[in-house]
Design an enzyme around this catalytic site. Structure first.
Site, PDB file in Angstrom:
ATOM      1  N   THR A   1       4.236  -9.642  -3.459  1.00  0.00           N
ATOM      2  CA  THR A   1       4.671  -8.244  -3.499  1.00  0.00           C
ATOM      3  C   THR A   1       6.077  -8.182  -4.072  1.00  0.00           C
ATOM      4  O   THR A   1       6.845  -9.108  -3.908  1.00  0.00           O
ATOM      5  CB  THR A   1       4.640  -7.687  -2.066  1.00  0.00           C
ATOM      6  OG1 THR A   1       3.291  -7.537  -1.696  1.00  0.00           O
ATOM      7  CG2 THR A   1       5.335  -6.357  -1.967  1.00  0.00           C
TER       8      THR A   1
ATOM      9  N   GLY B   1       2.782  -5.346   6.435  1.00  0.00           N
ATOM     10  CA  GLY B   1       3.092  -3.936   6.240  1.00  0.00           C
ATOM     11  C   GLY B   1       2.963  -3.071   7.479  1.00  0.00           C
ATOM     12  O   GLY B   1       3.769  -2.166   7.702  1.00  0.00           O
TER      13      GLY B   1
ATOM     14  N   ARG C   1      -7.087   0.887   3.024  1.00  0.00           N
ATOM     15  CA  ARG C   1      -5.874   0.579   3.796  1.00  0.00           C
ATOM     16  C   ARG C   1      -4.624   0.771   2.929  1.00  0.00           C
ATOM     17  O   ARG C   1      -4.574   0.322   1.796  1.00  0.00           O
ATOM     18  CB  ARG C   1      -5.941  -0.862   4.297  1.00  0.00           C
ATOM     19  CG  ARG C   1      -4.681  -1.349   5.033  1.00  0.00           C
ATOM     20  CD  ARG C   1      -3.727  -2.080   4.122  1.00  0.00           C
ATOM     21  NE  ARG C   1      -2.645  -2.743   4.855  1.00  0.00           N
ATOM     22  CZ  ARG C   1      -1.584  -3.300   4.265  1.00  0.00           C
ATOM     23  NH1 ARG C   1      -1.467  -3.281   2.951  1.00  0.00           N
ATOM     24  NH2 ARG C   1      -0.651  -3.868   4.978  1.00  0.00           N
ATOM     25  N   VAL C   2      -3.630   1.431   3.473  1.00  0.00           N
ATOM     26  CA  VAL C   2      -2.362   1.570   2.775  1.00  0.00           C
ATOM     27  C   VAL C   2      -1.284   0.915   3.627  1.00  0.00           C
ATOM     28  O   VAL C   2      -1.263   1.092   4.849  1.00  0.00           O
ATOM     29  CB  VAL C   2      -2.025   3.054   2.528  1.00  0.00           C
ATOM     30  CG1 VAL C   2      -0.649   3.196   1.908  1.00  0.00           C
ATOM     31  CG2 VAL C   2      -3.083   3.682   1.615  1.00  0.00           C
ATOM     32  N   GLY C   3      -0.420   0.131   3.001  1.00  0.00           N
ATOM     33  CA  GLY C   3       0.634  -0.574   3.732  1.00  0.00           C
ATOM     34  C   GLY C   3       1.966   0.149   3.659  1.00  0.00           C
ATOM     35  O   GLY C   3       2.043   1.355   3.381  1.00  0.00           O
TER      36      GLY C   3
ATOM     37  N   THR D   1       9.191  -6.580   2.133  1.00  0.00           N
ATOM     38  CA  THR D   1       7.935  -7.299   1.905  1.00  0.00           C
ATOM     39  C   THR D   1       7.542  -7.991   3.192  1.00  0.00           C
ATOM     40  O   THR D   1       8.393  -8.522   3.908  1.00  0.00           O
ATOM     41  CB  THR D   1       8.047  -8.336   0.774  1.00  0.00           C
ATOM     42  OG1 THR D   1       6.808  -9.068   0.707  1.00  0.00           O
ATOM     43  CG2 THR D   1       9.183  -9.314   0.983  1.00  0.00           C
TER      44      THR D   1
HETATM   45  N1  ASP Z   1       4.026  -5.333   2.632  1.00  0.00           N
HETATM   46  C1  ASP Z   1       2.855  -5.502   1.822  1.00  0.00           C
HETATM   47  C2  ASP Z   1       1.714  -4.747   2.427  1.00  0.00           C
HETATM   48  O1  ASP Z   1       1.565  -4.761   3.638  1.00  0.00           O
HETATM   49  C3  ASP Z   1       2.433  -6.921   1.656  1.00  0.00           C
HETATM   50  C4  ASP Z   1       3.527  -7.889   1.255  1.00  0.00           C
HETATM   51  O2  ASP Z   1       4.697  -7.529   1.215  1.00  0.00           O
HETATM   52  O3  ASP Z   1       3.215  -9.064   0.958  1.00  0.00           O
HETATM   53  O4  ASP Z   1       0.926  -4.170   1.706  1.00  0.00           O
END
Ligand code: ASP
Length: 324
Positions: A191, A245, A219-221, A242
């Site tokens: 990410t 999420g 799903r939304v993070g 990052t």
């Molecule tokens: N934070 C991101 C999510 O949950 C994933 C990541 O940062 O690797 O979609």
């Protein structure tokens, strides 16, 4: 007050065990981070805004196949790719975000258009794609986001209820498979995000992701959620996160750094460390963030083994790192 413009970027956090990476791959990551920092630095050196610098840096990170955003995004449990992105301008507190898009080549450019031209802050799924198309942004066939590496990664998680941070996923599989089937670090992604301070003292942040491997469709993070995965306010700081999420959403992690500076009067470093090292671990939140304040202080804390990261001040060489 005269400030030296600065940009910081991240390419995701996770286990990133040193044993799982060879020198050549490490060099590729460092080169990619350095090139993208240099591009952001040029925008700032030419008098460009922090907003333009973070947008450009994240666009380049999305196009780079080493990272999990844009091309090379992770697979959902349904075998698809769903992308999220956000951007925020600390000068005006304007923000733009899109989530769950499957055909927008550069999600961060769509988020930026939302900020620039729309009265709304976030569009999702088909509506977000229609908005991007109407703005003349490039739409691609969903197969553009497919990479064999990501597919293999998903095959390992498929059919289980597990979701995983991409870097964790790759290192775990490498050890599960034993030393004769080492992780191919060529196939790791992360990410991405950027934060910047420009010559006029303005701050901005941008975040973009494919999410986590084997996530449930829809799903939304945290990445597209203003205040969770992205936040910028000239009065305090700009933050891009990052990690896991869901925990960053429950903690409003990016905004919490800003709020602690505003309400408690603490430094960027103290606020960021409290969020990453104390508050997130309390709810098993794993990952990190990058942040810059209006004086040009930069912090890049993380509570995992590593985080692809770096920063560059105008007039100085970019600084990059992967492990602790
Ligand atoms: N934070 C991101 C999510 O949950 C994933 C990541 O940062 O690797 O979609």
């Amino acid at each position: 007050m005269k400030v030296t413009p600065v940009i910081a970027i991240h390419g995701g956090a996770g286990t990133l065990l040193r044993q799982a990476m060879n020198a050549e791959m490490e060099a590729r990551y460092i080169a990619a981070l350095t090139d993208i920092l240099s591009a952001g630095q040029r925008v700032l050196a030419d008098g460009g805004s922090a907003l333009d610098a973070v947008t450009e840096a994240v666009r380049l990170l999305e196009d780079c196949p080493l990272f999990n955003a844009g091309h090379g995004a992770v697979f959902t449990a349904a075998g698809t790719h769903e992308l999220d992105a956000s951007v925020m301008d600390g000068a005006t507190l304007e923000a733009g975000a899109i989530s769950c898009v499957t055909r927008v080549r550069n999600p961060v450019l769509a988020a930026r258009r939302v900020l620039d031209v729309s009265d709304h802050v976030m569009f999702t799924a088909a509506g977000a794609e229609a908005f991007a198309a109407a703005q003349g942004l490039e739409l691609v066939d969903p197969s553009y986001f497919h990479t064999d590496a990501r597919y293999q990664q998903w095959q390992k998680a498929r059919g289980t209820s597990r979701t995983m941070l991409d870097h964790d996923a790759m290192t775990k599989f490498s050890f599960d498979n034993g030393p004769n089937d080492p992780i191919d670090p060529d196939k790791k992604f992360g990410t991405v995000g950027a934060v910047a301070l420009d010559a006029n003292g303005h701050l901005a942040a941008a975040t973009s992701t494919g999410g986590i491997t084997n996530k449930q469709a829809g799903r939304v993070g945290d990445a597209p959620m203003i205040g969770a995965g992205c936040y910028a306010n000239d009065a305090t700081c700009a933050v891009s996160t990052t990690g896991t999420g869901e925990m960053f959403m429950r903690m409003l992690a990016a905004y919490d750094v800003s709020a602690q500076m505003e309400y408690r009067g603490v430094s960027l470093e103290e606020a960021s460390n409290d969020v990453v090292m104390n508050k997130l671990p309390r709810i098993e939140g794993r990952g990190g963030l990058i942040a810059v304040d209006a004086k040009g202080n930069v912090v890049l804390p993380f509570n995992t083994e590593g985080m692809y990261r770096g920063f560059a001040r105008v007039g100085a060489a970019p600084v990059t790192a992967i492990y602790r």
